[in-house]
Design an enzyme around this catalytic site. Sequence first.
Site, short mmCIF file in Angstrom:
data_model
loop_
_atom_site.label_atom_id
_atom_site.label_comp_id
_atom_site.label_asym_id
_atom_site.label_seq_id
_atom_site.Cartn_x
_atom_site.Cartn_y
_atom_site.Cartn_z
CE LYS A 212 -3.52 2.32 2.64
NZ LYS A 212 -4.63 2.32 3.83
CE LYS A 265 -5.86 2.00 -0.59
NZ LYS A 265 -6.56 2.04 0.68
C1 PBG Z 1 -7.34 3.18 5.53
C2 PBG Z 1 -7.62 3.11 4.03
C3 PBG Z 1 -7.59 4.29 3.13
C4 PBG Z 1 -8.02 3.69 2.02
C5 PBG Z 1 -8.41 2.61 2.08
N1 PBG Z 1 -8.11 2.16 3.52
C6 PBG Z 1 -6.87 5.63 3.26
C7 PBG Z 1 -5.58 5.93 3.63
O1 PBG Z 1 -4.59 4.86 3.75
O2 PBG Z 1 -5.35 7.05 3.99
C8 PBG Z 1 -7.92 4.45 0.69
C9 PBG Z 1 -9.09 3.99 -0.39
C10 PBG Z 1 -9.19 4.77 -1.49
O3 PBG Z 1 -8.74 5.92 -1.85
O4 PBG Z 1 -10.08 4.76 -2.54
N2 PBG Z 1 -6.21 3.07 5.82
#
Ligand code: PBG
Length: 342
Positions: A212, A265
């Site tokens: 991520k 992601k």
């Molecule tokens: C929680 C999380 C996030 C997203 C999914 N789970 C945000 C982040 O890490 O700030 C983002 C999903 C999206 O942008 O569609 N940590």
Amino acid sequence: MTLTTIQWRPSDELTTVARFPTQRLRRLRRSENLRRLVRETTLSVDDFIYPLFVAHGHEVRDEISSMPGNYHWSVDRLAGEGEALSVLGIPAVMLFGLPAHKDEWGSEDYADDGIVQQATRALKQAVPDLIVVTDVCMCEYTSHGHCGIVRDGEVQNDETLAYYQRVAVSHAAAGADIVAPSGMMDGQVAAIRAALDANGFPQTPILAYAAKFASSFYGPFREAADSPPQFGDRQPYQMDPANGREALREVESDIAEGADIVMIKPALAYLDIIRQTRDRYDVPIAAYNVSGEYAMVKAAGRNGWIDEQKVTLELLTSIKRAGADMILSYHAKEVARWLRAA
Ligand code: PBG
């Protein structure tokens, strides 16, 4: 009726390598049915997980301005939405919660009657077959907006793991089919696996947000989930977008810790990571087509600058072609309708 004789001509040279004019790649592109026969990648409704935002209150169905077509739902309206998704054939949803109250420890995150726990129960009761995946993270629940416990201005890795364990077990106890840790703490998959196993949930799979990235494509989501960090940013725990090799190490360690599915992601700016993960590992791969990716397509479509439906399908196909088995996408509902109509 006369039979046409084809005149035989000696060729000028014998070639062992097929090339033009022998090889004409256009031959198989001449009609839609020929193209269908040789198509390598197809999208199916089976591929999608649809993210849902759940909020406290009654009769809430508020459209999220930066993600048109997506809503904040109250628990009482969730059953109807779950049924609609199930009728469309969408196999799974991913839940995100907006708590009534935030504090330093994100206590609603692991409360029995927390918003995601309530939503999970409501959905599993109304549509038992719909797979409920829950996001295990703390940023929506903490007053500082970070994904873990903060001490001396820093997110504490090991201390946070104990909270993720509580969150994951409370989600599983509410009926979640899959838990999805997204906080990017080291060891989070192993910690959650151990906690699930110790608490009677050895069959609950973990969908690990393995690679991520600290991405600016999360902007609309953070507005929708009210989860931006109140100081600093997430670069000390989420990955540097410049690093591909490190992403594979993240994937490898999550598999070793017991992840059942690994996620990359965002998706579109990271297709190379999806492909390398596919080539190197035999685990199921999920890709998250994130909020900023969705918002850009919607904005350009609304301005008439692109053919929104065609661009959406092309982008989602590219994610599958790169090697993803499943896609989390805010487009899932509309795509399910388009595929049905096609
Ligand atoms: C929680 C999380 C996030 C997203 C999914 N789970 C945000 C982040 O890490 O700030 C983002 C999903 C999206 O942008 O569609 N940590």
